[in-house]
Design a protein around this motif. Structure first.
Motif, short mmCIF file in Angstrom:
data_model
loop_
_atom_site.label_atom_id
_atom_site.label_comp_id
_atom_site.label_asym_id
_atom_site.label_seq_id
_atom_site.Cartn_x
_atom_site.Cartn_y
_atom_site.Cartn_z
N UNK A 335 -12.34 10.72 -22.95
CA UNK A 335 -11.47 11.11 -24.06
C UNK A 335 -10.25 10.19 -24.16
N UNK A 336 -9.73 9.75 -23.01
CA UNK A 336 -8.61 8.82 -23.03
C UNK A 336 -9.00 7.51 -23.69
N UNK A 337 -10.16 6.99 -23.35
CA UNK A 337 -10.63 5.74 -23.97
C UNK A 337 -10.86 5.94 -25.46
N UNK A 338 -11.50 7.04 -25.83
CA UNK A 338 -11.77 7.29 -27.24
C UNK A 338 -10.50 7.36 -28.06
N UNK A 339 -9.40 7.82 -27.44
CA UNK A 339 -8.13 7.91 -28.15
C UNK A 339 -7.57 6.56 -28.54
N UNK A 340 -8.08 5.47 -27.95
CA UNK A 340 -7.61 4.13 -28.31
C UNK A 340 -8.19 3.66 -29.64
N UNK A 341 -9.29 4.26 -30.08
CA UNK A 341 -9.96 3.80 -31.30
C UNK A 341 -9.07 3.93 -32.54
N UNK A 342 -8.45 5.09 -32.80
CA UNK A 342 -7.60 5.16 -33.99
C UNK A 342 -6.41 4.22 -33.94
N UNK A 343 -5.90 3.95 -32.75
CA UNK A 343 -4.80 2.99 -32.64
C UNK A 343 -5.28 1.58 -33.00
N UNK A 344 -6.46 1.23 -32.55
CA UNK A 344 -7.01 -0.07 -32.90
C UNK A 344 -7.24 -0.21 -34.39
N UNK A 345 -7.74 0.86 -35.03
CA UNK A 345 -7.95 0.81 -36.48
C UNK A 345 -6.63 0.66 -37.23
N UNK A 346 -5.61 1.37 -36.74
CA UNK A 346 -4.31 1.32 -37.41
C UNK A 346 -3.73 -0.09 -37.38
N UNK A 347 -3.74 -0.73 -36.22
CA UNK A 347 -3.19 -2.08 -36.11
C UNK A 347 -4.13 -3.10 -36.75
N UNK A 348 -5.42 -2.78 -36.82
CA UNK A 348 -6.37 -3.69 -37.45
C UNK A 348 -6.16 -3.83 -38.94
N UNK A 349 -5.48 -2.88 -39.57
CA UNK A 349 -5.17 -3.01 -40.99
C UNK A 349 -4.10 -4.07 -41.25
N UNK A 350 -3.34 -4.41 -40.20
CA UNK A 350 -2.27 -5.38 -40.36
C UNK A 350 -2.66 -6.77 -39.87
N UNK A 351 -3.45 -6.81 -38.80
CA UNK A 351 -3.88 -8.08 -38.20
C UNK A 351 -5.37 -8.01 -37.96
N UNK A 352 -6.09 -9.05 -38.37
CA UNK A 352 -7.54 -9.08 -38.21
C UNK A 352 -7.92 -9.18 -36.75
N UNK A 353 -9.04 -8.53 -36.39
CA UNK A 353 -9.53 -8.59 -35.01
C UNK A 353 -10.44 -9.79 -34.80
N UNK A 354 -10.75 -10.54 -35.85
CA UNK A 354 -11.65 -11.71 -35.73
C UNK A 354 -10.89 -12.98 -36.02
#
Length: 354
Positions: A335-354
């Motif tokens: 559950x702790x790891x899964x909680x990182x997913x929404x944070x990654x999506x949020x910052x991914x809207x500002x900076x590309x992951x690729x």
């Protein structure tokens, strides 16, 4: 935009900061794979992983600066927002910091971190554009997973199967990424889609000897999670009476005590358990995150859709790590790891992951 903000954004793009959220789950799921709760050495492994990952990002753009000038002139180095010498210096400094943190976690961790760092540098400087490139990237991700196990307990063997699954996912994403700037054949995204389906299927099955609902850090007793009668007597001497001889003649005599096994108190193969439900849900989240962009890229392998497929594959790493942890019986870690997913999506809207 102020000059300082512009410079900060350039470094955020260079280091792919949203992709950092895919890194802590490597060490956490590695610790879960060996049946251990995260501890201070696990945190050191996470710090080492973050440093080595960012070293790879900076070195990647430094090595590709000429290619990016032609294909991606907006990137930080070809656009002049970050000097190539600064990117290379950052790669060296981050590599040193990653190895130092691993050494602080202990010799087993450094033994894994050293080849991990070597693999990162070999990939960026020599292997990326060769047939060995995807395998090198997959090896780096698998080693990062093993690093968490080595740092936490000093043991790594039990983490190898889950490291192989994580490496297989990374292999598929990397194969797709090789055509993200020019597009190309639908076969790589189709292969990645098939791989995602197979991994999702494997995640829903319990690994041998590990119940879905085993709390993180709890031992398994005997190899198969059973407790022998002789073991129980050795723990509580005199607490069990001697086995009585059969009263009726001709009845089969019982076998030796050490050969008689008492079944587990709780079946790990029951049709439903909280651990199995969590693993299934996370496996479904993994499939949903990766499968749709892979499918679109299969239908139309254009550069924009291929780049989305690569981004989806990178983001899917988080639910995959969480599912691996839940599969190992570490529900809270999952559950702790899964909680990182929404944070990654949020910052991914500002900076590309690729």
């Amino acid at each position: 935009m102020s000059r300082s903000r512009s410079r900060s954004r350039a470094w955020a793009e260079l280091l792919r900061l949203p992709a950092l959220f895919t890194v802590p789950g490597d060490a956490l799921s590695g610790a879960a794979a060996v049946g251990a709760r995260p501890n201070s050495r696990t945190l050191l492994a996470i710090g080492s992983s973050l440093c080595l990952y960012e070293a790879g990002m900076a070195l990647n753009d430094w090595a590709d600066r000429a290619e990016d000038a032609a294909e991606r002139p907006h990137r930080p180095l070809p656009s002049g927002r970050v000097h190539p010498a600064a990117a290379f210096t950052a790669a060296c400094a981050l590599t040193g910091a990653g190895l130092a943190l691993a050494a602080r976690a202990g010799r087993p961790a450094l033994t894994v971190a050293a080849p991990l760092a070597a693999t990162v540098w070999a990939y960026d400087l020599a292997l990326k554009h060769t047939p060995c490139g995807p395998a090198a990237m997959a090896t780096a991700r698998a080693l990062d997973h093993v690093l968490g196990a080595a740092a936490t307990t000093g043991r790594t063997r039990a983490a190898l199967p889950s490291a192989a699954l994580l490496g297989t996912h990374t292999l598929a994403v990397t194969v797709v990424s090789r055509q993200e700037t020019k597009g190309g054949s639908p076969l790589p995204p189709l292969a990645a889609l098939t791989t995602t389906a197979l991994l999702s299927r494997l995640l829903a099955h319990r690994p041998p000897g590990v119940p879905f609902d085993r709390p993180s850090g709890q031992g398994l007793g005997d190899a198969e999670g059973e407790v022998t009668l002789s073991n129980r007597r050795s723990v509580m001497p005199g607490s069990l009476p001697a086995i009585a001889e059969p009263a009726a003649a001709g009845r089969e005599r019982p076998g030796p005590a050490h050969a008689r096994r008492i079944p587990p108190l709780r079946s790990a193969d029951s049709a439903w358990s909280p651990g199995r439900a969590l693993t299934t849900a996370l496996a479904a989240a993994y499939a949903a995150t990766a499968a749709r962009p892979y499918f679109h890229a299969t239908l139309n392998p254009s550069p924009p859709l291929t780049q989305r497929a690569v981004g989806g594959g990178i983001r899917a790493t988080i639910p995959l790590q969480a599912a691996l942890s839940a599969r190992s019986g570490a529900g809270l870690t999952a559950l702790l790891i899964a909680g990182l997913a929404p944070l990654g999506r949020r910052f991914g809207r500002k900076v590309s992951v690729t």
